[in-house]
Design an enzyme around this catalytic site. Structure first.
Site, PDB file in Angstrom:
ATOM      1  N   CYS A   9      -5.034  15.094  10.573  1.00  0.00           N
ATOM      2  CA  CYS A   9      -6.182  14.247   9.692  1.00  0.00           C
ATOM      3  C   CYS A   9      -7.497  15.254   8.972  1.00  0.00           C
ATOM      4  O   CYS A   9      -8.221  14.792   8.226  1.00  0.00           O
ATOM      5  CB  CYS A   9      -6.851  13.419  10.506  1.00  0.00           C
ATOM      6  SG  CYS A   9      -5.572  12.219  10.997  1.00  0.00           S
ATOM      7  N   HIS A  54     -13.960  10.566   8.049  1.00  0.00           N
ATOM      8  CA  HIS A  54     -12.533  10.398   8.263  1.00  0.00           C
ATOM      9  C   HIS A  54     -12.568   8.947   8.604  1.00  0.00           C
ATOM     10  O   HIS A  54     -13.326   8.483   9.677  1.00  0.00           O
ATOM     11  CB  HIS A  54     -11.828  11.353   8.976  1.00  0.00           C
ATOM     12  CG  HIS A  54     -10.463  11.056   9.481  1.00  0.00           C
ATOM     13  ND1 HIS A  54      -9.589  10.625   8.615  1.00  0.00           N
ATOM     14  CD2 HIS A  54      -9.662  10.970  10.540  1.00  0.00           C
ATOM     15  CE1 HIS A  54      -8.350  10.450   9.235  1.00  0.00           C
ATOM     16  NE2 HIS A  54      -8.512  10.538  10.664  1.00  0.00           N
ATOM     17  N   ASN A 104      -5.925   4.232   8.949  1.00  0.00           N
ATOM     18  CA  ASN A 104      -6.214   5.788   9.273  1.00  0.00           C
ATOM     19  C   ASN A 104      -4.905   6.229   8.136  1.00  0.00           C
ATOM     20  O   ASN A 104      -3.719   6.246   8.600  1.00  0.00           O
ATOM     21  CB  ASN A 104      -6.069   6.097  10.684  1.00  0.00           C
ATOM     22  CG  ASN A 104      -6.009   7.853  10.679  1.00  0.00           C
ATOM     23  OD1 ASN A 104      -5.983   8.442   9.819  1.00  0.00           O
ATOM     24  ND2 ASN A 104      -6.200   8.175  11.931  1.00  0.00           N
TER      25      ASN A 104
HETATM   26  N1  COA Z   1      -2.974  -4.625  20.734  1.00  0.00           N
HETATM   27  C1  COA Z   1      -3.174  -5.179  21.790  1.00  0.00           C
HETATM   28  N2  COA Z   1      -3.545  -4.359  23.047  1.00  0.00           N
HETATM   29  C2  COA Z   1      -3.425  -3.035  22.696  1.00  0.00           C
HETATM   30  C3  COA Z   1      -2.891  -2.547  21.560  1.00  0.00           C
HETATM   31  C4  COA Z   1      -2.779  -3.264  20.530  1.00  0.00           C
HETATM   32  N3  COA Z   1      -2.315  -2.821  19.320  1.00  0.00           N
HETATM   33  N4  COA Z   1      -2.846  -0.967  21.631  1.00  0.00           N
HETATM   34  C5  COA Z   1      -3.156  -0.839  23.029  1.00  0.00           C
HETATM   35  N5  COA Z   1      -3.491  -1.978  23.625  1.00  0.00           N
HETATM   36  C6  COA Z   1      -3.964  -2.243  25.034  1.00  0.00           C
HETATM   37  C7  COA Z   1      -3.270  -1.084  25.875  1.00  0.00           C
HETATM   38  O1  COA Z   1      -2.179  -1.198  26.288  1.00  0.00           O
HETATM   39  C8  COA Z   1      -4.406  -1.392  27.096  1.00  0.00           C
HETATM   40  O2  COA Z   1      -3.903  -2.238  27.888  1.00  0.00           O
HETATM   41  P1  COA Z   1      -4.132  -1.839  29.364  1.00  0.00           P
HETATM   42  O3  COA Z   1      -5.617  -2.126  29.653  1.00  0.00           O
HETATM   43  O4  COA Z   1      -3.513  -3.392  30.067  1.00  0.00           O
HETATM   44  O5  COA Z   1      -3.549  -1.026  29.847  1.00  0.00           O
HETATM   45  C9  COA Z   1      -5.689  -1.765  26.353  1.00  0.00           C
HETATM   46  O6  COA Z   1      -5.310  -2.257  24.957  1.00  0.00           O
HETATM   47  C10 COA Z   1      -6.825  -0.991  26.048  1.00  0.00           C
HETATM   48  O7  COA Z   1      -6.011   0.518  25.596  1.00  0.00           O
HETATM   49  P2  COA Z   1      -6.986   1.595  25.266  1.00  0.00           P
HETATM   50  O8  COA Z   1      -6.163   2.700  24.765  1.00  0.00           O
HETATM   51  O9  COA Z   1      -7.763   2.070  26.314  1.00  0.00           O
HETATM   52  O10 COA Z   1      -8.025   1.076  24.067  1.00  0.00           O
HETATM   53  P3  COA Z   1      -9.138   1.634  23.093  1.00  0.00           P
HETATM   54  O11 COA Z   1     -10.195   0.787  23.363  1.00  0.00           O
HETATM   55  O12 COA Z   1      -9.136   3.253  23.732  1.00  0.00           O
HETATM   56  O13 COA Z   1      -8.802   1.308  21.782  1.00  0.00           O
HETATM   57  C11 COA Z   1      -7.674   2.991  20.242  1.00  0.00           C
HETATM   58  C12 COA Z   1      -7.482   2.308  21.104  1.00  0.00           C
HETATM   59  C13 COA Z   1      -6.370   3.864  19.636  1.00  0.00           C
HETATM   60  C14 COA Z   1      -7.985   2.187  18.787  1.00  0.00           C
HETATM   61  C15 COA Z   1      -8.798   4.089  20.139  1.00  0.00           C
HETATM   62  O14 COA Z   1      -8.620   4.638  21.420  1.00  0.00           O
HETATM   63  C16 COA Z   1      -8.963   5.020  19.189  1.00  0.00           C
HETATM   64  O15 COA Z   1      -9.109   4.649  18.023  1.00  0.00           O
HETATM   65  N6  COA Z   1      -8.558   6.348  19.319  1.00  0.00           N
HETATM   66  C17 COA Z   1      -8.974   7.431  18.576  1.00  0.00           C
HETATM   67  C18 COA Z   1      -8.129   7.373  17.372  1.00  0.00           C
HETATM   68  C19 COA Z   1      -8.176   8.464  16.422  1.00  0.00           C
HETATM   69  O16 COA Z   1      -9.377   8.766  16.270  1.00  0.00           O
HETATM   70  N7  COA Z   1      -7.246   9.152  16.224  1.00  0.00           N
HETATM   71  C20 COA Z   1      -7.318  10.624  15.826  1.00  0.00           C
HETATM   72  C21 COA Z   1      -7.733  11.131  14.517  1.00  0.00           C
HETATM   73  S1  COA Z   1      -6.405  10.804  13.620  1.00  0.00           S
END
Ligand code: COA
Length: 322
Positions: free
Chosen positions: A112, A249, A279
């Protein structure tokens, strides 16, 4: 000698994938996606439409806005993690289509952060006198590589391209660029397939897809971006109060808000496209920049702070007097 942005361009495929569309594919909800990421919709390239196609449209728009002919380019760099082919590079394919034959052309893979790495390289070519006019593109078709059964990643990514034309200038345009990487985090965000390793040792049957430990990536991204924006401002001797626009980003609205807070910038001075683009990896920063220029938000003479974070991990930033 400095480099300055002479023109910007971007391109989005026409097909829109909404959160409601994804609710029909995986167990997710519009509410979950919007509250965790800020994303409402993203674009998906049509069948047969490649990263090179998106790059070509964005590049033509940037050349037109700069008033520069492709044959006058000295350098083309494409930031991409989703090249048309392993080789020739997408930059070489683009060079040929633009009719810019003869100039240096290569891809940069910094996930990214690819566009901001490429911008730093082009700025250094120009400062060193090795190029006078450079085309820098970020282009991706990430929807080609997401696992559409993995709700944790398939809701996040979209396709698009953005481009800038940089040219040599006696007046400062690009004030500072910074690039960093830490391969120690290679297992938090990666694709399990490669040419040399074949399949990832832990995932012998995986296809081309994105694996991400989202929560851990989130925490490192916030900390790291916090540091690099400070470092870039310091390198240019510019105070955060002098920044007119933050152009981050576009991975997650909550990460963007955290960086804006660190800079004491109200969200009215932050360019946000993640709600409509998702993204788009390397494409996200130049896409957001071009939208902000064309909408009239970003004006000549203003100070822009660009930043990105991605797989590797890589992170990069640029401070620009536009
Ligand atoms: N819909 C519903 N539930 C979802 C889901 C979706 N699309 N994706 C994940 N979940 C669930 C998970 O399974 C988890 O369930 P559990 O608690 O029963 O295990 C719960 O939601 C929480 O997951 P988690 O990964 O802790 O959520 P989060 O608040 O961290 O959000 C992202 C997930 C990916 C949105 C977030 O972590 C993020 O944006 N990370 C950085 C991404 C990024 O910057 N990428 C790199 C640069 S390219």
């Amino acid at each position: 000698m400095y480099s300055r942005i002479a023109g910007t361009g971007s391109y989005l495929p026409s097909h829109v994938v909404t959160n409601a569309d994804l609710e029909r594919l995986v167990e997710t909800s519009d509410e979950w996606i919007r509250s965790r990421t800020g994303i409402r919709e993203r674009r998906k390239a049509a069948e047969g439409e490649t990263t090179g196609d998106l790059a070509f449209h964005a590049a033509n728009a940037a050349l037109a806005s700069a008033g520069v002919e492709a044959r006058d380019l000295d350098l083309i760099i494409v930031g991409t993690t989703t090249p048309d082919l392993i080789f020739p590079s997408t930059a070489c394919l683009l060079q040929n289509r633009l009719g810019a034959n003869g100039c240096a052309a290569f891809d940069v893979n910094a996930a990214c952060s690819g566009f901001l790495y490429a911008l730093g390289v082009a700025d250094n070519f120009i400062r060193a006198g090795s190029a006078r006019k450079a085309l820098v593109v970020g282009a991706e078709t990430l929807t080609r590589m997401v696992d559409w059964g993995d709700r944790a990643t398939c809701v996040l990514f979209g396709d698009g391209a953005g481009a800038v034309v940089l040219e040599a200038s006696a007046e400062p345009g690009v004030l500072a660029t910074k690039q960093h990487a830490d391969g120690g985090h290679k297992d938090l965000l990666y694709s399990p397939v490669g040419v040399s390793v074949g399949f990832h040792p832990g995932e012998p049957n995986a296809g081309v897809c994105i694996r991400m430990s989202g929560n851990e990536v989130f925490k490192v991204a916030v900390r790291t971006l916090d540091r690099i924006v400070g470092e870039t401002l310091e390198a240019a001797g510019v105070d955060e109060a002098q920044v007119d626009w933050l152009i981050p980003h576009q991975a997650n609205l909550r990460i963007i808000e955290a960086t804006a807070k660190r800079l004491h910038l109200p969200m009215e001075r932050v360019i946000v496209t993640v709600d409509r683009h998702g993204n788009t990896s390397s494409a996200s920063v130049p896409l957001a920049l071009d939208e902000a220029v064309r909408s009239g938000k970003v004006q000549r003479g203003q100070t822009l702070l660009l930043e990105a974070f991605g797989g590797g991990f890589t992170w990069a930033s640029a401070l620009i007097r536009y």
